[in-house]
Design a protein around this motif. Structure first.
Motif, PDB file in Angstrom:
ATOM      1  N   SER A  87       0.824  -1.216   0.000  1.00  0.00           N
ATOM      2  CA  SER A  87       0.000   0.000   0.000  1.00  0.00           C
ATOM      3  C   SER A  87       0.858   1.266   0.000  1.00  0.00           C
ATOM      4  CB  SER A  87      -0.921   0.004   1.221  1.00  0.00           C
ATOM      5  OG  SER A  87      -0.150  -0.128   2.393  1.00  0.00           O
TER       6      SER A  87
ATOM      7  N   GLU B 204      -0.582  -4.450   4.976  1.00  0.00           N
ATOM      8  CA  GLU B 204      -0.063  -3.415   4.069  1.00  0.00           C
ATOM      9  C   GLU B 204       0.846  -3.943   2.950  1.00  0.00           C
ATOM     10  OE1 GLU B 204      -1.377  -0.566   4.442  1.00  0.00           O
ATOM     11  OE2 GLU B 204      -1.966  -0.415   6.554  1.00  0.00           O
TER      12      GLU B 204
ATOM     13  N   ALA C 236      -2.529   6.065  -3.347  1.00  0.00           N
ATOM     14  CA  ALA C 236      -2.548   4.847  -2.520  1.00  0.00           C
ATOM     15  C   ALA C 236      -3.897   4.673  -1.812  1.00  0.00           C
ATOM     16  CB  ALA C 236      -1.414   4.903  -1.499  1.00  0.00           C
TER      17      ALA C 236
ATOM     18  N   PHE D 154      -6.050   1.512  -1.976  1.00  0.00           N
ATOM     19  CA  PHE D 154      -6.131   0.755  -0.714  1.00  0.00           C
ATOM     20  C   PHE D 154      -6.945   1.570   0.300  1.00  0.00           C
ATOM     21  CE2 PHE D 154      -2.122  -0.340  -2.760  1.00  0.00           C
ATOM     22  CZ  PHE D 154      -2.183  -1.721  -2.786  1.00  0.00           C
TER      23      PHE D 154
ATOM     24  N   THR E 275      -6.083   1.190   3.997  1.00  0.00           N
ATOM     25  CA  THR E 275      -4.718   1.328   4.499  1.00  0.00           C
ATOM     26  C   THR E 275      -4.663   2.307   5.676  1.00  0.00           C
ATOM     27  OG1 THR E 275      -2.418   1.838   3.991  1.00  0.00           O
ATOM     28  CG2 THR E 275      -4.067   3.149   2.845  1.00  0.00           C
TER      29      THR E 275
END
Lengths: 368, 344
Positions: A98, A207, A282, A286, A289
């Motif tokens: 991530s 992650e 990111a 994700f 995350t």
């Protein structure tokens, strides 16, 4: 072999006749192959898709690289860097962390392997011939994982053999994979350091998608150590979160239950950091995350880092736990300021060049 | 699908479909009481501005007849919800209409027709686009790919899944939020952020942000701070918004909306970045202990990264300058100053 999910291969017609291309196609017998005349158009078309970064990891582009593939590690301004050189043999990575900076860095979303190895060797040879005084460290783990594609694209085996015959150069292969089987019986002459990026199991699970579990990484490292490879470990990025101390300390203990610390040539520590544009990319890819939930602020190089106070606390503790295992371990900070070095270790390299010299001494004392 | 062209030709309505069928329909006067105003099958209206339409109908009457469909016991509106609403409000009893008989066209075609007519006459606001897209997907069961590739460009939107999801999420939001989105012209990025919240959290957020003056960037900042604080503290946005500090800011009548916005942001920033906030408070306490004249300011490095302090001063007279110098000269003797510059 650690699973690689390739759905389609695009074969640049310029790479069609290379023996490496044939090796790849043989290793992936059931994957559809399309020959490509103009890779730029293909890349352009692909880049307009939704999530080209994620999708690109499943599409392999076999092509040639034109231009310089050996470059100084970009490092970062106003910080001490270790004087490393990066070899770009592969771009993009089948793993999907991530926090990976490549998400916002590469303009070619394909998992891309470059098959013109002769050109690469010529470039490395020329580079090594220019500097006859220092010991140079080069590695392939900057724009991809060094070993993730090794079962289909055996560039590391090729480079290990090449570096085994060089006197003033060390190759580092950085990985989160366990793909070391094909390396074990090579005559490396101690000139290749195989290093693993480590994080606690919980962080790996949350992650670092499609990477090997911690136990698998450590087991792979142990097997390489048995075969005489010097080892490196990178606690980078260290992810600061509730319970981090217990998790990282246990990771260190778990590591050295299997690994002989006297055969570890270097260990790096680096707190999570990111360029400003990465967060949006990111978080889109994700949504769950948590890496961006820390207290991270822009530094003098524009990258976001944890508060200095937090970083110093992390590094001090990590260094203490590592030194408890073996006070002789060579520990360095990645992309940190002189001030932070001083606060953590009580001293700091005068410059990036000074740090590079320290590396040289360490490596010479280690591999002779 | 209908590719419609609309025009008036000697009080006749011409509609072309892609297979070339032309339907000519007479204008009829239909009693309003026979029209089912609650049937919103083909409506995408949201927060319509009826004032201009009202003036126009008052002055010139209805230029373009509405389009109805016969149904058991009355009529269903296909196009003209706003016109009928205004006509009724003006106390009229009938409305000029063209009428489809029963099932000569399926509902999706009629909905398409309604969209085309609306596009040519008035356009759509963001919520209306959301409602239309939601109806296409959920009521008329049109495949997502068709909606993305055909209808998003129809609404002048880029044809991709992310845009569709954003508008579908808006369609599901509470009316108060939809109204806020329209009134404040909230961007798609911020609509996406709103969609990540639960209905309760959205309503709590609304009570926090409604009294403020938020531009696009400020709204994004506040939403991001709230969302991240909520995830860090494992509490809901509703719980965070209920904290006394926020209410204290909102209840200060002497503050302008912009001042309230800045204070709310400060409270949120302190919650989101507690360590930074602690460092700033500690620095501020020491700075106060130095008892500096008002025209000397003392700064730490941004985010406490790097070493050193910065002192700035300003003066207009020799006397002021001398006061500054003497204040600076005694700083090294002060304990708070020593603590500020000492290395740990």
């Amino acid at each position: 072999m650690f699973p690689i999910q390739i759905e389609k291969i695009y074969l640049d017609e310029k790479a069609e006749k290379d023996s490496v291309s044939k090796t790849i196609l043989k290793a992936l017998p059931n994957i559809p192959v399309e020959t490509v005349e103009d890779k730029r158009t293909l890349i352009k078309q692909f880049s307009s898709m939704s999530d080209p970064i994620g999708t690109g990891k499943r599409y392999l582009l076999i092509t040639h690289f034109y231009g310089k593939r050996l470059k100084p590690c970009p490092g970062t301004s106003n910080h001490i860097c270790c004087g490393y050189y990066v070899i770009n043999a592969v771009t993009n990575c089948p793993m999907d962390c991530s926090y990976c900076v490549l998400q916002g860095y590469l303009n070619n979303p394909f998992l891309t392997v470059y098959t013109n190895w002769d050109d690469l060797l010529e470039e490395i040879n020329y580079f090594l011939s220019r500097d006859k005084s220092s010991l140079l460290r080069l590695g392939t783990g900057e724009l991809s994982d060094s070993l993730a594609l090794e079962p289909i694209f055996p560039i590391s085996q090729f480079l290990i053999d090449f570096f085994s015959k060089r006197q003033r150069a060390i190759l580092e292969l950085k990985t989160k994979s366990p793909n070391i089987d094909s390396l074990l019986d090579l005559d490396h002459q101690g000139k290749t350091v195989i290093s693993w990026s480590l994080n606690p199991p919980k962080m790996i699970g949350e992650e670092e998608k499609r990477t090997a579990p911690l136990t698998t990484r450590i087991e792979a490292a142990r097997r390489c150590q048995e075969k005489g490879y010097p080892l490196g470990f990178h606690f980078d990025p260290i992810l600061y979160h509730e319970g981090w101390e217990k998790e990282y300390r246990e990771t260190i203990l778990q590591l050295f239950k299997q690994i002989d610390s006297r055969r570890v040539v270097w260990i790096s520590l680096g707190g999570f950091r990111y360029p400003p544009h990465l967060k949006a990319i990111a978080e889109e890819r994700f949504p769950r995350t948590e890496v961006f939930l820390g207290e991270l602020f822009p530094g003098r190089d524009g990258k976001f880092r944890y508060l200095k106070e937090v970083r110093v606390d992390i590094y001090r503790k990590m260094a203490r736990w590592l030194k408890e295992v073996n006070p002789g371990l060579f520990i360095y900070l990645c992309m940190e300021s002189k001030e932070v070095w001083e606060k953590v270790f009580g001293w700091a390299p005068e410059s990036s060049r000074h740090l590079n010299r320290l590396f040289e001494e360490r490596v010479r004392g280690f591999v002779g | 699908m209908i590719i419609a062209e609309f025009g008036l030709r000697n009080a006749e309505w011409e509609m072309k479909t892609e297979n070339g069928i032309v339907v000519d329909m007479d204008i009829q006067k239909i009693p309003l009481e026979q029209i089912d105003l609650l049937d919103e099958t083909f409506s995408v209206n949201y927060f319509p501005d009826l004032q201009k339409l009202r003036s126009s109908i008052q002055e010139t009457g209805l230029i373009q007849p509405v389009l109805l469909r016969k149904k058991p016991g009355g009529y269903q509106i296909i196009c003209g919800f706003r016109r009928i609403s205004v006509t009724k409000a003006l106390g009229r009893l009938e409305v000029e209409s063209r009428v489809f008989e029963g099932k000569e066209m399926d509902e999706f075609r009629l909905f398409s027709l309604s969209l085309h007519e609306n596009l040519t006459t008035r356009g759509f606001n963001a919520v209306e686009k959301a409602v239309a897209l939601d109806k296409l997907i959920h009521r008329f069961q049109i495949h997502r790919a068709v909606v993305i590739n055909t209808f998003l460009p129809f609404f002048s939107l880029e044809p991709n899944e992310k845009i569709l999801s954003t508008f579908l999420s808006l369609a599901q939001m509470e009316d108060e939020i939809k109204t806020y989105v329209l009134k404040e012209e909230v961007s798609r990025g911020n609509i996406r952020r709103l969609s990540a919240l639960s209905p309760d959290d959205r309503m709590a957020l609304l009570s926090l942000i409604s009294p403020l003056k938020l531009g696009e960037n400020r709204l994004r900042e506040l939403l991001t701070l709230l969302e991240e604080t909520s995830r860090r503290s494992h509490s809901t946005v509703k719980e965070i918004a209920a904290q006394a500090e926020f209410q204290a800011v909102l209840s200060q009548k002497e503050l302008t909306p912009s001042q309230k916005t800045e204070r709310i942001k400060k409270v949120l920033t302190d919650l989101r970045y507690p360590k930074l906030s602690q460092l700033e408070k500690a620095f501020e306490k020491k700075r106060k202990d130095l008892d500096l004249p008002f025209n000397i300011s003392l700064h730490h490095p941004p985010f406490f990264e790097g070493k050193g302090l910065k002192i700035e001063f300003q003066f207009e007279t020799i006397e002021e300058y001398q006061i500054i110098l003497s204040a600076l000269s005694v700083l090294p003797e002060k304990e708070a100053f020593k603590q500020m510059i000492q290395k740990d």
